[in-house]
Design a protein around this motif. Structure first.
Motif, PDB file in Angstrom:
ATOM      1  N   ALA A 102       7.718   6.965  -5.194  1.00 41.36           N
ATOM      2  CA  ALA A 102       7.492   7.258  -3.775  1.00 41.36           C
ATOM      3  C   ALA A 102       6.719   6.153  -3.072  1.00 41.36           C
ATOM      4  O   ALA A 102       6.314   6.314  -1.920  1.00 41.36           O
ATOM      5  N   GLY A 103       6.509   5.047  -3.774  1.00 37.74           N
ATOM      6  CA  GLY A 103       5.766   3.936  -3.156  1.00 37.74           C
ATOM      7  C   GLY A 103       6.583   3.325  -2.026  1.00 37.74           C
ATOM      8  O   GLY A 103       7.793   3.524  -1.931  1.00 37.74           O
ATOM      9  N   LEU A 104       5.911   2.567  -1.173  1.00 46.06           N
ATOM     10  CA  LEU A 104       6.603   1.986  -0.014  1.00 46.06           C
ATOM     11  C   LEU A 104       7.364   0.715  -0.387  1.00 46.06           C
ATOM     12  O   LEU A 104       8.236   0.272   0.371  1.00 46.06           O
ATOM     13  N   THR A 107       6.522  -2.419  -0.396  1.00 46.14           N
ATOM     14  CA  THR A 107       6.420  -3.386   0.713  1.00 46.14           C
ATOM     15  C   THR A 107       6.726  -4.819   0.278  1.00 46.14           C
ATOM     16  O   THR A 107       7.128  -5.633   1.104  1.00 46.14           O
ATOM     17  N   ARG A 108       6.530  -5.101  -1.026  1.00 46.68           N
ATOM     18  CA  ARG A 108       6.788  -6.481  -1.472  1.00 46.68           C
ATOM     19  C   ARG A 108       8.266  -6.829  -1.400  1.00 46.68           C
ATOM     20  O   ARG A 108       8.642  -7.975  -1.486  1.00 46.68           O
ATOM     21  N   PHE A 109       9.109  -5.823  -1.272  1.00 51.82           N
ATOM     22  CA  PHE A 109      10.553  -6.057  -1.277  1.00 51.82           C
ATOM     23  C   PHE A 109      11.224  -5.807   0.059  1.00 51.82           C
ATOM     24  O   PHE A 109      12.449  -5.743   0.141  1.00 51.82           O
ATOM     25  N   ARG A 153       8.523  16.046  -3.699  1.00 51.99           N
ATOM     26  CA  ARG A 153       8.121  15.074  -2.675  1.00 51.99           C
ATOM     27  C   ARG A 153       6.627  14.796  -2.766  1.00 51.99           C
ATOM     28  O   ARG A 153       5.841  15.695  -3.012  1.00 51.99           O
ATOM     29  N   GLN A 154       6.282  13.555  -2.506  1.00 54.31           N
ATOM     30  CA  GLN A 154       4.848  13.234  -2.471  1.00 54.31           C
ATOM     31  C   GLN A 154       4.252  13.512  -1.098  1.00 54.31           C
ATOM     32  O   GLN A 154       3.063  13.744  -0.982  1.00 54.31           O
ATOM     33  N   GLY A 155       5.074  13.497  -0.056  1.00 55.35           N
ATOM     34  CA  GLY A 155       4.492  13.541   1.285  1.00 55.35           C
ATOM     35  C   GLY A 155       4.015  12.132   1.603  1.00 55.35           C
ATOM     36  O   GLY A 155       4.724  11.179   1.339  1.00 55.35           O
ATOM     37  N   LEU A 186       6.106   7.309 -16.494  1.00 60.51           N
ATOM     38  CA  LEU A 186       6.765   6.006 -16.606  1.00 60.51           C
ATOM     39  C   LEU A 186       6.949   5.450 -15.200  1.00 60.51           C
ATOM     40  O   LEU A 186       7.487   6.152 -14.333  1.00 60.51           O
ATOM     41  N   LEU A 187       6.490   4.247 -14.963  1.00 58.53           N
ATOM     42  CA  LEU A 187       6.688   3.664 -13.634  1.00 58.53           C
ATOM     43  C   LEU A 187       8.083   3.053 -13.544  1.00 58.53           C
ATOM     44  O   LEU A 187       8.505   2.294 -14.434  1.00 58.53           O
ATOM     45  N   GLY A 188       8.752   3.389 -12.450  1.00 55.87           N
ATOM     46  CA  GLY A 188      10.161   3.056 -12.308  1.00 55.87           C
ATOM     47  C   GLY A 188      10.441   1.593 -12.025  1.00 55.87           C
ATOM     48  O   GLY A 188      11.600   1.172 -12.005  1.00 55.87           O
TER      49      GLY A 188
HETATM   50  P1  UTP Z   1       3.075  -0.007  -6.636  1.00 55.15           P
HETATM   51  O1  UTP Z   1       1.770  -0.307  -6.033  1.00 55.15           O
HETATM   52  O2  UTP Z   1       3.710  -1.009  -7.525  1.00 55.15           O
HETATM   53  O3  UTP Z   1       4.180   0.400  -5.558  1.00 55.15           O
HETATM   54  O4  UTP Z   1       2.972   1.399  -7.355  1.00 55.15           O
HETATM   55  P2  UTP Z   1       4.318   0.154  -4.043  1.00 55.15           P
HETATM   56  O5  UTP Z   1       3.052   0.516  -3.336  1.00 55.15           O
HETATM   57  O6  UTP Z   1       5.555   0.860  -3.629  1.00 55.15           O
HETATM   58  O7  UTP Z   1       4.594  -1.417  -4.015  1.00 55.15           O
HETATM   59  P3  UTP Z   1       4.299  -2.553  -2.955  1.00 55.15           P
HETATM   60  O8  UTP Z   1       3.047  -3.202  -3.456  1.00 55.15           O
HETATM   61  O9  UTP Z   1       4.162  -1.917  -1.605  1.00 55.15           O
HETATM   62  O10 UTP Z   1       5.487  -3.458  -3.023  1.00 55.15           O
HETATM   63  C1  UTP Z   1       3.320   1.649  -8.706  1.00 55.15           C
HETATM   64  C2  UTP Z   1       4.260   2.829  -8.829  1.00 55.15           C
HETATM   65  O11 UTP Z   1       3.725   3.985  -8.229  1.00 55.15           O
HETATM   66  C3  UTP Z   1       4.614   4.543  -7.292  1.00 55.15           C
HETATM   67  C4  UTP Z   1       5.549   3.415  -6.891  1.00 55.15           C
HETATM   68  O12 UTP Z   1       6.805   3.933  -6.480  1.00 55.15           O
HETATM   69  C5  UTP Z   1       5.624   2.594  -8.175  1.00 55.15           C
HETATM   70  O13 UTP Z   1       6.575   3.122  -9.081  1.00 55.15           O
HETATM   71  N1  UTP Z   1       3.809   5.072  -6.160  1.00 55.15           N
HETATM   72  C6  UTP Z   1       2.842   4.310  -5.599  1.00 55.15           C
HETATM   73  C7  UTP Z   1       4.058   6.342  -5.698  1.00 55.15           C
HETATM   74  O14 UTP Z   1       4.963   7.047  -6.192  1.00 55.15           O
HETATM   75  N2  UTP Z   1       3.322   6.809  -4.663  1.00 55.15           N
HETATM   76  C8  UTP Z   1       2.321   6.080  -4.081  1.00 55.15           C
HETATM   77  O15 UTP Z   1       1.661   6.580  -3.154  1.00 55.15           O
HETATM   78  C9  UTP Z   1       2.090   4.788  -4.567  1.00 55.15           C
END
Ligand code: UTP
Length: 297
Positions: free
Chosen positions: A12-14, A16-18, A103-105, A129-131
């Motif tokens: 659910a991360g954003l 942003t690096r991509f 959902r994380q929200g 496991l981180l995706g």
């Molecule tokens: P990262 O810090 O690598 O993900 O989180 P990010 O924030 O999506 O990346 P950037 O830095 O903006 O590019 C590690 C893992 O945790 C998940 C991400 O999807 C990734 O698998 N994550 C992170 C969540 O599910 N929720 C969050 O609030 C933050």
């Protein structure tokens, strides 16, 4: 102790690096050769005996859900064409595991994402496991971590020795040796420390075996680095053997790992994994050698 069957994959991360590639699609869906990164991770979990998968998803859930679901029109078309190989590759994804979503929200950090698994996981230990962190299938890490969890009844993290210049990108562990050269006791953890403040070069990578007590700890964990609820901070508390939960141990991983959340590492991962394949490797490597020579490198 009951056998672990559940794996949680936060996605659910954003990412942003991509951006902008991850504007409408989670970074875990970026293709690595011909499969999205997250499919490798699900296959890894299943190979270690974890076939109950919970994905923590954000606003771009649909791409993930569709990938692990049946697509009848596509299957019918491939079947009509008699393209059995492709049909099998499409169908097998939807039969891999029992995949659930929550959902994380708001994306409030990895710790917050993991806490969303509480209802599904219940009172059992589980894997995270981180995706965007791929572990080569030839170097089974998760099985080793599950064995350590069974033997020690403790929280288990995966550690990778990294160059000191890279440690600021990871959680860093303070460790004590055990009588097993591949296992250390984790006495402290710091999220993304400056090189001079890092307790060691042991970086925490994206595989964890957690005990259900982590949910109570996460609930009282305040936002940390970057204003996010950090799993590292909760694990720091677990390392203090909270409520007699056995502390935290690290399995030192010496195998192949690919980080697909970072642009350069992602490109390297695609090249390495394609280079190892019989159908692509020989041509790719021959071309690469010529390309590198033409650049005068
Ligand atoms: P990262 O810090 O690598 O993900 O989180 P990010 O924030 O999506 O990346 P950037 O830095 O903006 O590019 C590690 C893992 O945790 C998940 C991400 O999807 C990734 O698998 N994550 C992170 C969540 O599910 N929720 C969050 O609030 C933050």
């Amino acid at each position: 102790m009951t056998r672990i069957t559940k794996a949680v994959i936060p996605a659910a991360g954003l990412g942003t690096r991509f951006l902008p590639a991850t504007k409408a699609m989670p970074k875990e869906m970026l293709p690595v050769v011909d499969k999205p990164a997250i499919q490798y991770v699900v296959e890894e979990a299943v190979a270690a005996g974890l076939d109950d998968i919970l994905m923590i998803v954000g606003r771009n859930k649909n791409a993930l859900a569709n990938h692990f679901d049946r697509v009848t029109e596509l299957e019918e078309t491939l079947e009509a064409k008699g393209d059995d190989a492709k049909l099998q590759r499409v169908v097998e994804v939807s039969h891999l595991a029992d995949v659930h979503f929550v959902r994380q929200g708001d994306p409030r950090g990895l710790g917050h994402a993991v806490s969303r698994a509480r209802k599904h996981v219940g009172r059992e230990s589980f894997a995270v496991l981180l995706g965007d962190d791929l572990i080569d299938a030839r170097d089974p890490l998760l099985t080793r971590m599950l064995d350590e969890h069974a033997a020690r009844d403790a929280t288990i993290v995966a550690l990778l020795e990294v160059d000191p210049d890279q440690i600021h990108l990871y959680g860093a562990a303070e460790v004590e040796p055990t009588d097993d050269p591949d296992v250390v006791r984790v006495t402290g953890l710091v999220e993304k420390p400056a090189k001079e403040h890092a307790p060691s070069n042991y970086a925490v990578i994206g595989r964890y075996i957690l005990k259900p007590e982590v949910f109570d700890v996460l609930e009282r964990t305040p936002p940390g680095k970057g204003g996010e609820i950090q799993l590292t901070d909760a694990l720091m508390e677990m390392a203090g053997d909270v409520e007699g939960t056995g502390g935290v141990y690290g399995v030192v991983f010496r195998g192949r790992r690919y980080d697909t959340g970072d642009k350069l590492d992602y490109i390297k991962a695609v090249i390495q994994l394609a280079g190892d394949r019989d159908d692509l490797g020989p041509d790719l490597i021959a071309w690469l050698a010529g390309y590198v020579a033409s650049r005068g490198a």
